[in-house]
Write an enzyme that holds these catalytic residues in place. Structure first.
Site, mmCIF file in Angstrom:
data_model
loop_
_atom_site.group_PDB
_atom_site.id
_atom_site.type_symbol
_atom_site.label_atom_id
_atom_site.label_comp_id
_atom_site.label_asym_id
_atom_site.label_seq_id
_atom_site.Cartn_x
_atom_site.Cartn_y
_atom_site.Cartn_z
ATOM 1 N N TYR A 1 42.585 50.266 44.006
ATOM 2 C CA TYR A 1 42.717 49.361 45.057
ATOM 3 C C TYR A 1 41.915 48.096 44.497
ATOM 4 O O TYR A 1 42.172 47.800 43.368
ATOM 5 C CB TYR A 1 41.918 49.745 46.343
ATOM 6 C CG TYR A 1 42.450 49.155 47.472
ATOM 7 C CD1 TYR A 1 43.847 49.082 47.727
ATOM 8 C CD2 TYR A 1 41.705 48.107 48.222
ATOM 9 C CE1 TYR A 1 44.323 48.317 48.681
ATOM 10 C CE2 TYR A 1 42.141 47.360 49.181
ATOM 11 C CZ TYR A 1 43.508 47.392 49.546
ATOM 12 O OH TYR A 1 43.765 46.683 50.674
ATOM 13 N N ARG B 1 49.644 37.113 52.447
ATOM 14 C CA ARG B 1 48.090 36.629 52.161
ATOM 15 C C ARG B 1 47.739 37.937 51.493
ATOM 16 O O ARG B 1 46.851 38.690 52.081
ATOM 17 C CB ARG B 1 47.606 36.329 53.454
ATOM 18 C CG ARG B 1 46.126 35.835 53.248
ATOM 19 C CD ARG B 1 45.180 36.281 53.795
ATOM 20 N NE ARG B 1 45.101 37.477 53.637
ATOM 21 C CZ ARG B 1 44.256 38.799 53.838
ATOM 22 N NH1 ARG B 1 43.225 38.511 54.846
ATOM 23 N NH2 ARG B 1 44.334 39.804 53.374
ATOM 24 N N LYS C 1 46.966 51.277 49.632
ATOM 25 C CA LYS C 1 46.019 51.592 50.864
ATOM 26 C C LYS C 1 46.523 53.038 51.486
ATOM 27 O O LYS C 1 45.553 53.697 51.966
ATOM 28 C CB LYS C 1 46.492 50.799 52.235
ATOM 29 C CG LYS C 1 45.417 49.513 52.188
ATOM 30 C CD LYS C 1 44.616 49.267 53.330
ATOM 31 C CE LYS C 1 43.524 48.297 53.055
ATOM 32 N NZ LYS C 1 43.302 47.365 53.751
ATOM 33 N N GLU D 1 49.285 44.780 57.562
ATOM 34 C CA GLU D 1 48.307 44.677 56.178
ATOM 35 C C GLU D 1 48.508 43.342 55.485
ATOM 36 O O GLU D 1 49.818 43.099 55.083
ATOM 37 C CB GLU D 1 48.700 45.817 55.123
ATOM 38 C CG GLU D 1 47.795 45.562 54.004
ATOM 39 C CD GLU D 1 46.412 45.961 54.178
ATOM 40 O OE1 GLU D 1 45.843 46.695 55.355
ATOM 41 O OE2 GLU D 1 45.442 45.347 53.476
ATOM 42 N N ASP D 2 47.945 42.369 55.372
ATOM 43 C CA ASP D 2 47.892 41.392 54.505
ATOM 44 C C ASP D 2 49.121 40.400 54.989
ATOM 45 O O ASP D 2 49.558 39.676 54.400
ATOM 46 C CB ASP D 2 47.965 41.746 53.245
ATOM 47 C CG ASP D 2 46.638 41.912 52.397
ATOM 48 O OD1 ASP D 2 45.653 41.991 53.369
ATOM 49 O OD2 ASP D 2 46.544 42.263 51.314
ATOM 50 N N ASP E 1 44.017 46.300 59.874
ATOM 51 C CA ASP E 1 42.771 46.277 59.067
ATOM 52 C C ASP E 1 42.071 45.268 58.566
ATOM 53 O O ASP E 1 41.018 45.400 58.827
ATOM 54 C CB ASP E 1 43.044 47.236 57.824
ATOM 55 C CG ASP E 1 41.786 47.730 57.188
ATOM 56 O OD1 ASP E 1 41.095 48.120 57.780
ATOM 57 O OD2 ASP E 1 41.636 47.402 55.897
ATOM 58 N N ASP E 2 42.644 44.404 58.386
ATOM 59 C CA ASP E 2 42.076 43.020 57.962
ATOM 60 C C ASP E 2 41.434 42.401 59.017
ATOM 61 O O ASP E 2 40.156 41.841 58.709
ATOM 62 C CB ASP E 2 43.137 41.883 57.476
ATOM 63 C CG ASP E 2 43.900 42.448 56.280
ATOM 64 O OD1 ASP E 2 43.641 42.990 55.290
ATOM 65 O OD2 ASP E 2 45.304 42.308 56.572
ATOM 66 N N ASN F 1 37.036 38.962 48.133
ATOM 67 C CA ASN F 1 37.597 39.807 47.200
ATOM 68 C C ASN F 1 38.472 38.926 46.442
ATOM 69 O O ASN F 1 39.207 38.071 46.996
ATOM 70 C CB ASN F 1 38.455 41.031 47.710
ATOM 71 C CG ASN F 1 37.269 41.972 48.595
ATOM 72 O OD1 ASN F 1 36.312 42.262 47.918
ATOM 73 N ND2 ASN F 1 37.696 42.519 49.589
HETATM 74 P P1 NAD Z 1 42.182 34.083 55.893
HETATM 75 O O1 NAD Z 1 42.956 33.075 54.936
HETATM 76 O O2 NAD Z 1 42.332 34.342 57.118
HETATM 77 O O3 NAD Z 1 40.315 33.138 56.114
HETATM 78 C C1 NAD Z 1 40.013 32.467 55.233
HETATM 79 C C2 NAD Z 1 39.060 31.517 55.940
HETATM 80 O O4 NAD Z 1 38.200 30.953 55.159
HETATM 81 C C3 NAD Z 1 39.796 30.193 56.615
HETATM 82 O O5 NAD Z 1 39.009 30.086 57.771
HETATM 83 C C4 NAD Z 1 39.485 29.362 55.684
HETATM 84 O O6 NAD Z 1 39.535 27.819 56.543
HETATM 85 C C5 NAD Z 1 37.987 29.487 55.137
HETATM 86 N N1 NAD Z 1 37.752 28.501 54.052
HETATM 87 C C6 NAD Z 1 38.841 28.307 52.974
HETATM 88 N N2 NAD Z 1 38.164 27.616 52.071
HETATM 89 C C7 NAD Z 1 36.933 27.245 52.482
HETATM 90 C C8 NAD Z 1 35.708 26.656 51.972
HETATM 91 N N3 NAD Z 1 35.745 25.939 50.945
HETATM 92 N N4 NAD Z 1 34.524 26.632 52.771
HETATM 93 C C9 NAD Z 1 34.559 27.326 53.893
HETATM 94 N N5 NAD Z 1 35.676 28.124 54.345
HETATM 95 C C10 NAD Z 1 36.898 28.003 53.607
HETATM 96 O O7 NAD Z 1 41.366 35.225 54.940
HETATM 97 P P2 NAD Z 1 40.626 36.475 55.432
HETATM 98 O O8 NAD Z 1 41.728 37.396 55.621
HETATM 99 O O9 NAD Z 1 39.655 36.215 56.585
HETATM 100 O O10 NAD Z 1 40.054 36.924 54.015
HETATM 101 C C11 NAD Z 1 38.830 35.901 53.422
HETATM 102 C C12 NAD Z 1 38.403 36.658 52.368
HETATM 103 O O11 NAD Z 1 37.829 37.797 52.863
HETATM 104 C C13 NAD Z 1 39.113 37.135 51.254
HETATM 105 O O12 NAD Z 1 38.627 36.959 50.175
HETATM 106 C C14 NAD Z 1 39.204 38.606 51.595
HETATM 107 O O13 NAD Z 1 39.559 39.321 50.513
HETATM 108 C C15 NAD Z 1 37.955 38.943 52.108
HETATM 109 N N6 NAD Z 1 37.933 40.242 52.581
HETATM 110 C C16 NAD Z 1 37.030 41.125 52.629
HETATM 111 C C17 NAD Z 1 36.956 42.340 53.307
HETATM 112 C C18 NAD Z 1 35.699 43.308 52.916
HETATM 113 O O14 NAD Z 1 34.884 43.025 52.171
HETATM 114 N N7 NAD Z 1 35.765 44.567 53.573
HETATM 115 C C19 NAD Z 1 37.629 42.531 54.176
HETATM 116 C C20 NAD Z 1 38.849 41.875 54.617
HETATM 117 C C21 NAD Z 1 38.951 40.630 53.694
#
Ligand code: NAD
Length: 557
Positions: A109, A162, A180, A251-252, A274-275, A414
């Site tokens: 993963y 995504r 997953k 997912e994604d 899940d996201d 991530n």
């Molecule tokens: P998403 O695309 O839905 O959201 C990203 C957000 O970040 C948007 O609101 C965007 O406006 C904002 N953004 C972009 N550039 C920015 C900046 N320079 N400053 C401030 N904000 C900014 O993506 P997501 O699904 O919400 O995922 C975001 C991150 O979280 C990814 O890297 C993903 O890998 C991580 N994530 C981690 C976990 C975990 O740790 N368990 C779980 C899910 C997602």
């Protein structure tokens, strides 16, 4: 070759005896034992001469696999080796993963799976799961009926828009549902033959992929609007018909589709995202456990999020549910959560705020950067879900440490390269006072003679257990309340030793135990709320344990 010939002799170049049962078993990953076939089995299944003489135990085979994996020069090669093992001997694959979950999870993963998806068109060897594209519109049910296993109890479906923090990878995003579902089996014992990965190929806007002759998906830009919705809806209805009661994890998906589809289907289909929801539960579990380090109370926390996408909003929603449970009204609970996105502070005065952000757009003067937002809002916790590396700068962490004796700092983006800061930076810049967790794993950090162990807020702590509870109880729906219950179950499993070393999650090696407890609490909720027609068993925990797959070889004679 016409259909009639196919029926009679599908392999005219082979002797009929080569098609005997033993050879079929040898090439069937579900039943293959490789060199572990006993002498009696080799005789009975006509495998003599087709395997080297020595019979190995599964433990010896595991040793060989471990040696091979560790000798590989790159993580991507380790991923490829593991996938090919999964394709030839599923039981051995899961034994290796389960016995070495901390070591292997980063290969099957995040972060390696992200790299694998980026290279998918070049490393592609063998299909796994099902590909359903716009070209098959109107025939989705027919396609699903081609699935070779008797039943599917869980589907993980993506449209590849995504993928992790990597963006639109089109059909190459298939690595994610595959990974997953491997975790559903490894972490929660969902039998592998009941797990179905699906790629809904609606095109891609990734020009690099569209220009690559080796790209595996359909050659067109992404479908939007009714064209997209019709395929998605047909898929959901067909899945429910072909696999009654199946749990579907989306997912994604891209931001807009994810929130929209979850809202549309969550009350009438056994479906979750899940996201959004899984991330919500895992991060809130980390916040609950953090209270044991900071000595604070959940209802006194002010959380500032960097990133207002699926993950950030998902966490805020579960956090609000947790505060409501403590007696705080919803409107007030929302005011405990603040967001800075790519355009600065999400506040009521801003134009064009996406629907999912609106509940968190509070009345406050606009602030255009994170550091000023920290200084002005004085949060107790700072959570990074922006996909933007190094955005928790030294100044930001120092500001958090000035406001709080024990600042909570979770850099959750991530893969590792995208984290808002590293564990070492968070600890060093806060003088060792940060309560730190990340999305991808970081090594322990030595600081002033102390070893600080960062927790990994890995969704794998939550979704396998929730899925297991839903599947075993045969719940018709998956609710936010179930995710909050899962967050509490997870936080309760954090030991005093974990807390002493600064880790707000249990050790990953306890993942099957964690999943079983979460499943118990989720199933209990399904029975209590009447989400299932199944009668509540006397011992839910036993029922869950009995259902869980264990990687052992069958005996053929
Ligand atoms: P998403 O695309 O839905 O959201 C990203 C957000 O970040 C948007 O609101 C965007 O406006 C904002 N953004 C972009 N550039 C920015 C900046 N320079 N400053 C401030 N904000 C900014 O993506 P997501 O699904 O919400 O995922 C975001 C991150 O979280 C990814 O890297 C993903 O890998 C991580 N994530 C981690 C976990 C975990 O740790 N368990 C779980 C899910 C997602």
């Amino acid at each position: 070759m016409c259909a009639a010939n196919l029926q009679e002799n599908p392999f005219p170049d082979q002797e009929p005896k080569a098609l005997h049962l033993g050879v079929k078993i040898l090439h069937d990953p579900v039943r293959n034992k490789g060199t572990a076939f006993t002498e009696d089995e080799r005789k009975a299944l006509k495998l003599e001469g087709l395997l080297p003489a020595r019979v190995h135990s599964m433990a010896e085979q595991e040793l060989r696999v471990l040696g091979n994996i560790r000798a590989k020069p790159t993580d991507l090669e380790r991923y490829l080796y593991l996938i090919s093992l999964q394709d030839r001997n599923e039981n051995l694959f899961y034994r290796v993963i389960m016995n070495h979950v901390e070591e292997m999870m980063p290969y099957i993963y995040t972060p390696t799976v992200g790299k694998a998806c980026q290279e998918f068109q070049h490393i592609y060897r063998k299909p796994r799961g099902m590909y359903i594209s716009l070209h098959e519109k109107g025939r989705v049910k027919e396609l699903l009926q081609n699935w070779p296993h008797k039943e599917a109890r869980i589907i993980v479906v993506t449209d590849g828009e995504r993928i992790l923090g990597l963006g639109d990878l089109g059909a190459d995003g298939m690595g994610i549902p595959i990974g997953k579902l491997s975790l559903y089996t490894a972490c929660a014992g969902i039998p592998p033959t009941q797990c179905l990965p699906v790629m809904l190929d609606v095109g891609t806007n990734n020009e690099k992929l569209l220009n690559d002759p080796l790209y595996n998906g359909i050659e067109r830009h992404r479908a939007r609007g009714p064209e997209y919705d019709e395929l998605f809806d047909e898929f959901i209805e067909a899945a429910k018909e072909v696999f009654p009661g199946v749990l579907i994890q989306i997912e994604d998906f891209g931001n807009t589709n994810a929130f929209r589809l979850l809202k549309q289907y969550r009350d009438n289909t056994c479906l979750f995202d899940d996201d959004i929801q899984g991330t919500g539960a895992v991060a809130v579990a980390g916040l609950i456990a953090s209270m044991r380090i900071t000595g604070g109370d959940l209802k006194d926390q002010k959380v500032l999020f960097l990133g207002a996408g699926e993950a950030g909003i998902g966490i805020a929603d579960v956090f609000v549910a947790a505060l409501k449970e403590e007696g705080i009204p919803e409107d007030e609970a929302r005011k405990h959560c603040w967001f800075v996105d790519s355009r600065g502070l999400v506040c009521a005065w801003r134009d064009h705020i996406a629907d999912h952000k609106k509940p968190y757009a509070h009345e406050h003067e606009y602030i255009d950067n994170l550091l000023d937002a920290v200084k002005t809002l004085k949060p107790t916790a700072l959570l990074g879900l922006s996909g933007q590396p190094q955005t928790f700068t030294k100044k930001v962490v120092e500001a958090m440490a000035e406001i709080n004796e024990r600042p909570i700092i979770f850099a959750l983006s991530n893969p590792t390269s995208m984290a808002e800061c590293t564990a070492e930076q968070a600890y060093t810049w806060s003088g060792g006072r940060a309560v730190f967790a990340s999305g991808s794993p970081f090594d322990p950090v030595k600081l002033d003679g102390q070893t600080l162990v960062p927790g990994q807020g890995n969704n794998a702590y939550i979704f396998p257990g929730v899925g297991l509870g839903v599947i075993v109880s045969r719940s018709r729906i998956v609710t936010d309340e179930m995710f909050l219950a899962a967050a509490h179950s997870l936080a309760n499993l954090v030991t005093d030793h974990d807390i002493d070393i600064g880790r707000v999650y249990p050790k990953l090696s306890r993942i099957r135990e964690v999943s079983a407890y979460i499943a118990r609490d989720v199933a209990k909720m399904a029975y209590e709320r009447g989400f299932t027609d199944k009668e509540e068993p006397e011992d839910i925990f036993k029922e869950i344990n009995d259902y869980m797959y264990r990687p052992v070889y069958p005996h053929y004679v």
